[in-house]
Each structure stands twice: as structure tokens, then as C-alpha cells.
Design a protein around this motif. Structure first.
Motif, PDB file in Angstrom:
ATOM      1  N   ASN A  40       1.710 -35.132  -8.061  1.00  0.00           N
ATOM      2  CA  ASN A  40       2.603 -34.331  -8.900  1.00  0.00           C
ATOM      3  C   ASN A  40       3.943 -34.033  -8.227  1.00  0.00           C
ATOM      4  N   LEU A  41       4.247 -34.777  -7.192  1.00  0.00           N
ATOM      5  CA  LEU A  41       5.463 -34.498  -6.430  1.00  0.00           C
ATOM      6  C   LEU A  41       6.128 -35.818  -6.032  1.00  0.00           C
ATOM      7  N   ASN A  42       7.433 -35.843  -6.092  1.00  0.00           N
ATOM      8  CA  ASN A  42       8.173 -37.014  -5.615  1.00  0.00           C
ATOM      9  C   ASN A  42       8.251 -36.940  -4.092  1.00  0.00           C
ATOM     10  N   TYR A  43       7.209 -37.412  -3.449  1.00  0.00           N
ATOM     11  CA  TYR A  43       7.103 -37.263  -1.992  1.00  0.00           C
ATOM     12  C   TYR A  43       7.996 -38.232  -1.220  1.00  0.00           C
ATOM     13  N   LYS A  44       8.751 -39.079  -1.955  1.00  0.00           N
ATOM     14  CA  LYS A  44       9.668 -39.988  -1.272  1.00  0.00           C
ATOM     15  C   LYS A  44      11.061 -39.378  -1.110  1.00  0.00           C
ATOM     16  N   SER A  45      11.314 -38.276  -1.827  1.00  0.00           N
ATOM     17  CA  SER A  45      12.595 -37.590  -1.697  1.00  0.00           C
ATOM     18  C   SER A  45      12.566 -36.686  -0.468  1.00  0.00           C
ATOM     19  N   PHE A  46      13.759 -36.207  -0.051  1.00  0.00           N
ATOM     20  CA  PHE A  46      13.823 -35.334   1.114  1.00  0.00           C
ATOM     21  C   PHE A  46      13.053 -34.040   0.855  1.00  0.00           C
ATOM     22  N   ASN A  47      13.297 -33.420  -0.328  1.00  0.00           N
ATOM     23  CA  ASN A  47      12.598 -32.174  -0.657  1.00  0.00           C
ATOM     24  C   ASN A  47      11.093 -32.397  -0.750  1.00  0.00           C
ATOM     25  N   GLY A  48      10.707 -33.545  -1.275  1.00  0.00           N
ATOM     26  CA  GLY A  48       9.286 -33.852  -1.383  1.00  0.00           C
ATOM     27  C   GLY A  48       8.631 -33.979  -0.019  1.00  0.00           C
ATOM     28  N   ILE A  49       9.300 -34.696   0.871  1.00  0.00           N
ATOM     29  CA  ILE A  49       8.768 -34.850   2.232  1.00  0.00           C
ATOM     30  C   ILE A  49       8.681 -33.490   2.924  1.00  0.00           C
ATOM     31  N   LEU A  50       9.738 -32.682   2.740  1.00  0.00           N
ATOM     32  CA  LEU A  50       9.763 -31.355   3.352  1.00  0.00           C
ATOM     33  C   LEU A  50       8.621 -30.497   2.841  1.00  0.00           C
ATOM     34  N   LEU A  51       8.381 -30.541   1.522  1.00  0.00           N
ATOM     35  CA  LEU A  51       7.328 -29.702   0.946  1.00  0.00           C
ATOM     36  C   LEU A  51       5.936 -30.151   1.395  1.00  0.00           C
ATOM     37  N   VAL A  52       5.711 -31.453   1.424  1.00  0.00           N
ATOM     38  CA  VAL A  52       4.401 -31.966   1.861  1.00  0.00           C
ATOM     39  C   VAL A  52       4.116 -31.533   3.290  1.00  0.00           C
ATOM     40  N   ILE A  53       5.101 -31.718   4.185  1.00  0.00           N
ATOM     41  CA  ILE A  53       4.918 -31.315   5.579  1.00  0.00           C
ATOM     42  C   ILE A  53       4.707 -29.808   5.682  1.00  0.00           C
ATOM     43  N   SER A  54       5.496 -29.050   4.900  1.00  0.00           N
ATOM     44  CA  SER A  54       5.403 -27.590   4.942  1.00  0.00           C
ATOM     45  C   SER A  54       4.042 -27.103   4.464  1.00  0.00           C
ATOM     46  N   LEU A  55       3.526 -27.696   3.382  1.00  0.00           N
ATOM     47  CA  LEU A  55       2.215 -27.292   2.870  1.00  0.00           C
ATOM     48  C   LEU A  55       1.117 -27.622   3.876  1.00  0.00           C
ATOM     49  N   PHE A  56       1.230 -28.791   4.488  1.00  0.00           N
ATOM     50  CA  PHE A  56       0.237 -29.191   5.495  1.00  0.00           C
ATOM     51  C   PHE A  56       0.242 -28.205   6.665  1.00  0.00           C
ATOM     52  N   VAL A  57       1.446 -27.899   7.178  1.00  0.00           N
ATOM     53  CA  VAL A  57       1.569 -26.976   8.310  1.00  0.00           C
ATOM     54  C   VAL A  57       1.130 -25.573   7.910  1.00  0.00           C
ATOM     55  N   LEU A  58       1.513 -25.147   6.700  1.00  0.00           N
ATOM     56  CA  LEU A  58       1.158 -23.812   6.238  1.00  0.00           C
ATOM     57  C   LEU A  58      -0.356 -23.646   6.121  1.00  0.00           C
ATOM     58  N   LEU A  59      -1.022 -24.654   5.544  1.00  0.00           N
ATOM     59  CA  LEU A  59      -2.485 -24.598   5.436  1.00  0.00           C
ATOM     60  C   LEU A  59      -3.123 -24.499   6.820  1.00  0.00           C
ATOM     61  N   PHE A 166       6.222 -18.280   9.587  1.00  0.00           N
ATOM     62  CA  PHE A 166       5.898 -18.310   8.160  1.00  0.00           C
ATOM     63  C   PHE A 166       7.130 -17.956   7.324  1.00  0.00           C
ATOM     64  N   ALA A 167       7.871 -16.917   7.743  1.00  0.00           N
ATOM     65  CA  ALA A 167       9.070 -16.508   7.021  1.00  0.00           C
ATOM     66  C   ALA A 167      10.102 -17.630   6.999  1.00  0.00           C
ATOM     67  N   ALA A 168      10.262 -18.292   8.136  1.00  0.00           N
ATOM     68  CA  ALA A 168      11.220 -19.399   8.218  1.00  0.00           C
ATOM     69  C   ALA A 168      10.792 -20.559   7.326  1.00  0.00           C
ATOM     70  N   LEU A 169       9.505 -20.840   7.308  1.00  0.00           N
ATOM     71  CA  LEU A 169       8.977 -21.938   6.496  1.00  0.00           C
ATOM     72  C   LEU A 169       9.205 -21.671   5.005  1.00  0.00           C
ATOM     73  N   ILE A 170       8.991 -20.434   4.598  1.00  0.00           N
ATOM     74  CA  ILE A 170       9.220 -20.057   3.203  1.00  0.00           C
ATOM     75  C   ILE A 170      10.706 -20.176   2.853  1.00  0.00           C
ATOM     76  N   PHE A 171      11.570 -19.738   3.762  1.00  0.00           N
ATOM     77  CA  PHE A 171      13.010 -19.787   3.522  1.00  0.00           C
ATOM     78  C   PHE A 171      13.499 -21.235   3.409  1.00  0.00           C
ATOM     79  N   VAL A 172      13.003 -22.098   4.270  1.00  0.00           N
ATOM     80  CA  VAL A 172      13.419 -23.499   4.273  1.00  0.00           C
ATOM     81  C   VAL A 172      13.049 -24.178   2.956  1.00  0.00           C
ATOM     82  N   ASN A 173      11.954 -23.720   2.328  1.00  0.00           N
ATOM     83  CA  ASN A 173      11.480 -24.334   1.080  1.00  0.00           C
ATOM     84  C   ASN A 173      11.964 -23.600  -0.169  1.00  0.00           C
ATOM     85  N   ALA A 174      13.082 -22.891  -0.043  1.00  0.00           N
ATOM     86  CA  ALA A 174      13.603 -22.137  -1.188  1.00  0.00           C
ATOM     87  C   ALA A 174      13.819 -23.028  -2.406  1.00  0.00           C
ATOM     88  N   THR A 175      14.253 -24.262  -2.195  1.00  0.00           N
ATOM     89  CA  THR A 175      14.513 -25.172  -3.313  1.00  0.00           C
ATOM     90  C   THR A 175      13.219 -25.665  -3.976  1.00  0.00           C
TER      91      THR A 175
END
Length: 512
Positions: A40-59, A166-175
Motif C-alpha cells: 500500500n506504499l510507493n516504497y520506491k520513492s524517497f518518502n516511501g523508503i524513509l517510511l519503511v525504514i522508519s516503521l521498521f526501526v520504530l517497531l 522517537f520524537a526525531a523519527l516522528i518529526f522526520v516523517n511529518a510528510t
């Protein structure tokens, strides 16, 4: 354990242990979560890559941080909670991976309201393997691990730095917040152990609120003394798509299709699970408040009410005559009391012996409930073959699965026809039957099985339901409704039985 993992039996720092167990948790229990993200995500885009990595690290870090907190406060309590969560997560993950369910508050309600018969129908070797490999084995290591704790100062530093990260990770994923907000129900229902821990709490908070004294409806009066009986049949997991009355290519309704004075309408359920569907059918309006339900209301207002059930998940029923399968078996003269035909046993005599002119019968069936569809009907109703006999629905072909389910619809057709024939014999009564299902069912479409998905993402198979009505008087007609909802039941019953009430809504009545 020492032979398999000699390096894991040594002393280990609390931070390393928490990270290791969080990594196990991520690898064992989050395949469906990660699959959903990638699908459900365009994981080839920059935002997609960022979100996938962020979710993995956050979990990884969030669960590790939680384990770390509990272990620091008490190694015994921390280990105990970790053992419990690994075992429960192994069971939850089995159902998520096998049936593609989402563990939200509604699904927790289904689990808590499940009885032994239904729960035992899900038993399989695969489930045992999940518990053994992903629950028991990690738990043995958790219990035996020798954990080296840290001083308070280091604990506080680690905690502070983690929270800042965690706060930084949330801020980075504002988009990416809008994407997360759009899919929050599904994402939250797939994260272990938070999917079930948070939603168990939400379920009991809601239950505590709803268990307040039910709100009584205004008193009603009976407009006439005409003898009338209405039988409300609440089906289980019946979807209109597989009824030949609704255009299904296989003849699953050979008897009802030849029945005079029969009407059927397209309808939708309020939810995709039993407890919410039942509540919607039995209350006068859609609300989160606990209003007096239909049987309680009519019983309080001098209508004879009988509730017969082979199912569960019902709202609190406060009437004199409530009969479950155990109560019906002693008087049953048929061959096998395990099928829903037992609901009709002695029903004609029970209606005839009523001391009231107005009678409401509610039959709550379980005919089409999975996963063991092939066990819900007598062998003579196995019309469509081959059938699926496994609880691992994905292991069956879709043809086998649908055949087994279609046979439950054929049996439902027989039950409703038998009920109509019974009512025809009550010449002194003006009679009607309403059949409506609590929700629909997925049978492998889009790789989904059974029911329980949130309405916002549920496929139509899980909420498009049959609404079938029969009347004894050929002169009585029904309104030409194009589509109905479960909310029509309450007001239609009031109308047919001649009950006058301030809360009655003519626009939700199906009878002319």
C-alpha cells in the motif's frame, strides 16, 4: 536450548536482551504488517523508503524500549509479561496470517464472546507449530536468560535518548502522517503485541460504559387483539451473493424459490462481526448507548417472546423463555441435535400454547459460521462437491471452500422452508417470517477469509446480506424497498405485531 543456542545461555546485558527479543518479535510476528506496508506504499520513492525504514526501526526500538522498562523495574515481572506476549502473539499471528484478519476492538469482542465449540473448530497442527516455534521456544530462553542490569543513572540516560530519538523519527516523517492516519486501523491491528493489548483495554472500557443500566424505551400499547406471530431468524455469516434468490448461478434456494408470498431485498449489515450486527438488528436506532433491545421491550409490553439459539454474541436478553441448545436437546426427537434444525423442535406447540395474542420468536442460528462449514449441515445436504474439510481454508481450493459454504445455504433454505410450513399450520395466526444475517463472509476473495474486518476496509462480501420475508396473508404486501438495512427489523416487527410506540418510525417499516 544450550545445544541449539550455546551463545544465548551466557549472561547478557539488559539493553542487548531487550533488543534481541524485540528483533525476534519483529521477525516472528510482523510478516502481515510489513506485507501490508509494501502493498500500500510507493516504497520506491524517497518518502516511501524513509517510511519503511522508519516503521521498521520504530517497531524494533519501541518494543525493545518497553521490554527494557519492565525488565529494569522487575526482571520477574518483565520476563513474565514477555512470555505471555510471545505466546499470545504466536496465536494471534497464526490467525492474522491464516485468515487475513485485523485485530481491532471488534475482533477482540469476537474472541472474547467465542464459546468452546467455535474455538475448538480452529484447532490445527499448524496452530500448534506456531505456538511451539514462536511462543514456547522463545519463552524458554526468556526464562533461562541471565540478565545483567544497569544503574539508575544509565537507565535514565538510555530512556531520555530513546524518547528523543522517537520524537526525531516522528518529526522526520511529518510528510507521511496522512498515509499513516489513513491506514491507522489496519496498521494498529497488525502490530504485536499492541494490536491485542490496546484493543483488549478498549473493548473492556467500552463494555464497562455499555454495561450501564440499559436505557428503557417509552411504554408501548397493543393496538388490537388479533392473533399474530412473527419469527425473526437471525442468520450467521450468510452473504446474499451465494443465495440463488439474489441471482447466484448455483441453485442454493430450491425450496424458497418456489414459496408463495416470499419477498427478498438487497441489504447491508451495520458491521462485519456478530455482536455489533446483533445489536443493530435488535435496537431501534444506531447508537453506542445501551438501549432496551427488541425482545426485552416487547416482553415488558405484554408480548410473548421466545428466544432460541445455537449461537452466541447476543446482547443481554431479559425475557422468561430463553432456550439454548442444551435446553432444547431433551425435547428434540430428531437424529442429531448438533444442527440448527433443533431450533424448530416443538416450536409449533410452543406458539399455540402461548397465553398472549402477540408472539415474537427469535431464532439465532449458526449455520454458515466458519471455518468448518462442512460440519454445519447434515450429510444429506452435501449437494455441491468436493468440499473443504480443513480449518486451514487457504489449503483448500476456492471451489472446495465455496461448495462447503453453498451447502450451508442449501441447509438454510431447508430450515426457512420448514419454518414457513410450520407457520402455515397455525391457521388462527397472522404469521410472518423475517430472515436477516448478522454479517456476510469472505471466501478467499482478495485472499480474505471469514469476517471481522473494519467496515472502512471490509469487502462487500462481508456486509452484503440477505433480507428475506414471508407473510401468511396473500393480501398483505411489502413496500417496494430497493435496499434495506438491519435497522428496518425493529420497526417492522412493531408494525406487524400491532405495537404502538413513540419511538416507531414508519420509514423503517417494510410492511404495507
Amino acid at each position: 536450548m544450550k545445544l541449539l543456542f550455546p551463545q544465548l545461555t551466557k549472561s547478557i546485558k539488559i539493553t542487548h536482551f531487550a533488543l534481541l527479543m524485540s528483533l525476534f518479535n519483529l521477525l516472528f510476528f510482523h510478516y502481515s504488517f510489513l506485507a501490508f506496508v509494501f502493498n500500500n506504499l510507493n516504497y520506491k520513492s524517497f518518502n516511501g523508503i524513509l517510511l519503511v525504514i522508519s516503521l521498521f526501526v520504530l517497531l524494533l526500538l519501541f518494543n525493545a524500549f518497553t521490554f527494557y522498562l519492565f525488565l529494569f523495574l522487575s526482571r520477574f515481572v518483565g520476563k513474565f509479561l514477555m512470555v505471555v506476549t510471545f505466546i499470545i502473539s504466536s496465536i494471534a499471528t497464526y490467525f492474522v496470517n491464516t485468515y487475513n484478519i485485523i485485530i481491532d476492538k471488534g475482533m477482540i469482542g469476537n474472541v472474547i464472546n467465542t464459546n468452546y465449540d467455535e474455538a475448538s473448530s480452529f484447532f490445527s497442527v499448524k496452530l500448534l507449530l506456531y505456538i511451539l516455534l514462536f511462543g514456547i521456544f522463545p519463552s524458554i530462553y526468556i526464562i533461562k536468560a541471565k540478565i545483567i542490569t544497569v544503574k539508575l543513572k544509565k537507565f535514565l540516560v538510555t530512556t531520555s535518548l530513546t524518547l528523543l530519538f522517537f520524537a526525531a523519527l516522528i518529526f522526520v516523517n511529518a510528510t507521511n502522517w496522512l498515509w499513516i492516519d489513513k491506514h491507522d486501523t489496519t496498521l494498529g491491528g497488525l502490530v504485536m503485541p499492541w494490536s491485542y493489548t490496546v484493543n483488549i483495554a478498549r473493548f473492556y472500557i467500552h463494555k464497562h460504559q455499555s454495561n450501564r443500566k440499559e436505557i428503557l424505551l417509552p411504554d408501548a400499547i397493543l393496538k388490537d387483539n388479533k392473533k399474530s406471530v412473527l419469527v425473526l431468524v437471525i442468520g450467521e455469516s450468510a452473504r446474499s451473493k451465494n443465495f440463488s434468490l439474489y441471482g447466484y448461478e448455483k441453485n442454493t434456494n430450491p425450496l424458497l424459490s418456489e414459496t408463495p408470498n416470499l419477498f427478498y431485498f438487497p441489504a447491508v449489515s451495520c458491521a462485519t462481526y456478530t455482536t455489533a450486527g446483533m445489536k443493530c438488528i435488535l435496537t431501534h436506532k444506531k447508537s453506542n448507548d445501551l438501549y432496551e433491545i427488541l425482545p426485552n421491550y416487547l416482553f415488558r409490553n405484554n408480548v410473548s417472546v421466545v428466544w432460541r439459539t445455537t449461537n452466541w454474541g447476543e446482547p443481554p436478553v431479559h425475557i422468561k423463555t430463553y432456550q439454548n441448545r442444551a435446553a432444547l436437546i431433551p425435547g428434540y426427537k430428531g437424529e442429531n441435535g448438533n444442527y440448527d434444525e433443533i431450533l424448530l423442535s416443538g416450536l409449533k406447540e410452543q406458539i399455540s400454547e402461548s397465553e398472549h395474542n402477540k408472539v415474537l420468536i427469535i431464532l439465532h442460528t449458526s449455520t454458515s459460521h466458519g471455518p468448518t462449514y462442512s460440519k454445519k449441515y447434515p450429510p444429506r445436504f452435501e449437494i455441491f462437491t468436493p468440499v473443504c474439510n480443513s480449518v486451514e481454508l487457504a489449503d483448500c481450493s476456492q471451489e472446495e471452500l465455496i461448495n462447503a459454504y453453498d451447502n450451508t445455504i442449501v441447509y438454510t433454505d431447508y430450515l426457512l422452508h420448514s419454518l414457513i410450513e410450520l407457520l402455515k399450520e397455525l391457521k388462527e395466526y397472522d404469521s410472518s417470517m423475517i430472515f436477516v444475517s448478522d454479517h456476510g463472509e469472505s471466501l478467499g476473495e482478495k485472499n480474505l477469509y471469514m469476517h471481522g474486518l473494519p467496515m472502512s476496509i471490509a469487502p462487500r462480501e462481508q456486509y452484503e446480506i440477505p433480507f428475506i420475508v414471508w407473510v401468511s396473508d396473500s393480501l398483505r404486501q411489502l413496500k417496494p424497498n430497493e435496499s434495506l438495512t438491519q435497522n428496518h427489523v425493529f420497526h417492522s416487527v412493531l408494525n406487524f405485531l400491532g405495537v404502538e410506540s413513540p419511538i416507531y418510525k414508519e420509514e423503517l417499516n417494510i410492511y404495507n
